[in-house]
Design an enzyme around this catalytic site. Sequence first.
Site: not given
Length: 733
Positions: A538, A618
Amino acid sequence: MPIAYDKTSQTITLHTDHTSYQMKIGPCGFLMHTYYGPRITGDMSYAIAWGDRGFSGNPYDAGTDRGISADVMPLEYPCEGSGDYRYTALGVRRADGPSGCDLRYKDHRIDSGIYTLDGLPCLHANEADPADDPSTLTVLLGDESTGLHVELLYGVFPHADTITRAARIVNSGKNPLILQNAASASVDFLGGEWDLIHFEGRHCGERTPERLHIRHEETRIGSRRGTSSHQNNPFVILADRRTDEDHGSCMGLSLLYSGSFCCSAAMDQFGTVRIAEGIQPERFDYRLEPGEAFETPEAAMIFTDCGLTDLSHKMHNMINDHICRGPWAKRSRPVLINSWESMGMDFDREKLLRFAKKASGLGVEMMVLDDGWFGERNSDYAGLGDWTVNEKKMGGSMKSFAEEIRSMGMKFGIWIEPEMVNEDSDLYRQHPDWALKIPGKKPVRGRYQLVLDFSRSEVVDAVFDQIAGLFDECRPDYVKMDMNRSLSDVCTAAAGEQSQGKILHKYVLGVYRFMEKLLARYPELLLEGCSGGGGRYDAGMLYYCPQIWCSDNTDAIDRLQIQYGTSFGYPQSTFGAHVSAVPNGCTGRTVPFFTRRVVSLAGGFGFELDLETLTKEEENEVVRQIDDYHTYSDLLMGGLYYRLTDPVANREEAAWMTVSEDKSRALVSIVSLNRRGGQPLRFLRLKGLDSRRMYEDTESGEVFCGAALMAQGIPLLSLEREYEARRIFLREV
Ligand code: DGJ
């Protein structure tokens, strides 16, 4: 003039660059709300239809004029007891029983500069734009029978097209009063067909937009959990029914509050739509002794008639320029690796150092030690509350561990969960009354933990002192502040009956005070908010934490939806998003490494996997991912974000793009969600480019004109497999 008072029409109009907001001192001194929308001049009260309406009572002082009724007027801060039977912003009860009050205009003041609230987050001026001088309007309303005074506070931020609101409620009477509701903002729209867009969710599935038609029954969303919650979010949109991403009127309302909240929207009997948002009235019972005051949290409002994308851009700028503070507000963040998803609490020093060494070798810039380093914390069942290093597990002090991390060329970050306690902890054994509990009732446990009573300053200070004692030694560069359950058993041992209705709010003030103390003591600290992922995402938290962990769900495909929903009200600079291992721990899904990179590339980028298990190829991909973050971080921190598809409604592909402010560069990201045989030819139309400029796809070298990319779009044929991603970087040539 951003705030103009017209004595003849008795109107006060707030102007931002593109919008106006107007109120008018109406009959009998009612403060009416007359307009919020695109910029206007003049008295907008012509739109109000007056008339005698049955069962809409009249104020006593209206005498024989039966056309005046608080039940019908559009009002600035409606209150229960004035004859308004709609959802009201203010509810007050006298300590001796009766409830109700009747607020009327007394006075107003216009000041340059912006107001502040005591212990609550609120918007600040933008230091980078001194010409954007905010100003404050204070309107004083009073109720004769109780002596209650309400100061309505309005902040005007012209360049940000933002109006803020809060209310300071003062008991100026002789008897105690109980506040039962005290919303931060209430806005009435005369006529129109409106929708409420809000963001529903759950743990591991936060912030999915839900669009509800506003009808005559009240639509109410909110949280009763003591936090802003995973389930609903205090950012909401009121949108004209025809509004879409690119067209139409809408108003964004963002509450700077991290506790229980409530948003109500309804159409009244005559077609006026009222939206109000603020603190949750349920379990709010706030006693005000004579002379005492209560300040509501702040609400920030933005209106646009250019659609949802424009609203989001304005919300993003408002958060970046006026809410986030401190050295990290706009700076690109260190790429981090977090220990949680790869090892949980099962580690020792050697394992951690190996993990960190590998990461630093690949270019990771910060090692974050998550849960499990303190007290007897080897599982969820013990340790919370004891913020002393488990030196056995850590193989020495935290200071020495931090030094080793730094000697690898990395910054050091650490996890805390200060608001919580396990019953199996020294803190709880010493201070069982510091946990929220109702005498005689067994408390509800959440993740096997109880909630510390942060409404008490001595509890906040004691936890802070423990943590600061440790931080003074190891000086973390970053702290992840977590919170892993909803509040229950909201009862404080510190005060009597009369204070119980204040606890939920005082708890939030305690959390804010804790973070403020932390930032004051360590001004360079990067604080990341977290509540089991995005349970406290928020605008209030963003005042302290410029980034928040979006979700405990790190599955790239689920994250598309979570980040899509989050983007309506919050900028991607605030998204904490990490590349994690596959199959994903939450969904079991396997998504290509490159796709995980594309989805995680946001302001708070990092990794959540064991790099030692990666193949050479990777590892090279990890290096490229870090490189990517550095290449695009200015776009991620300050570019304009466009949602190109709706991954909730459109299950074919998710796409979004970020365009630099000067429109010279753009990063387009596309993830295929679902492939079918015989796929028809489809195009993705880009947005936000300059139609007259030419752009080069930096990978293929092909050059396109901006207008073509936006009108015809790009063919989506190249995506062959489910979950495959494509990324296009466009540069003006
Ligand atoms: C919940 C957080 O969201 C996770 O990332 C992790 O920090 C755990 N808590 C640790 O308990």
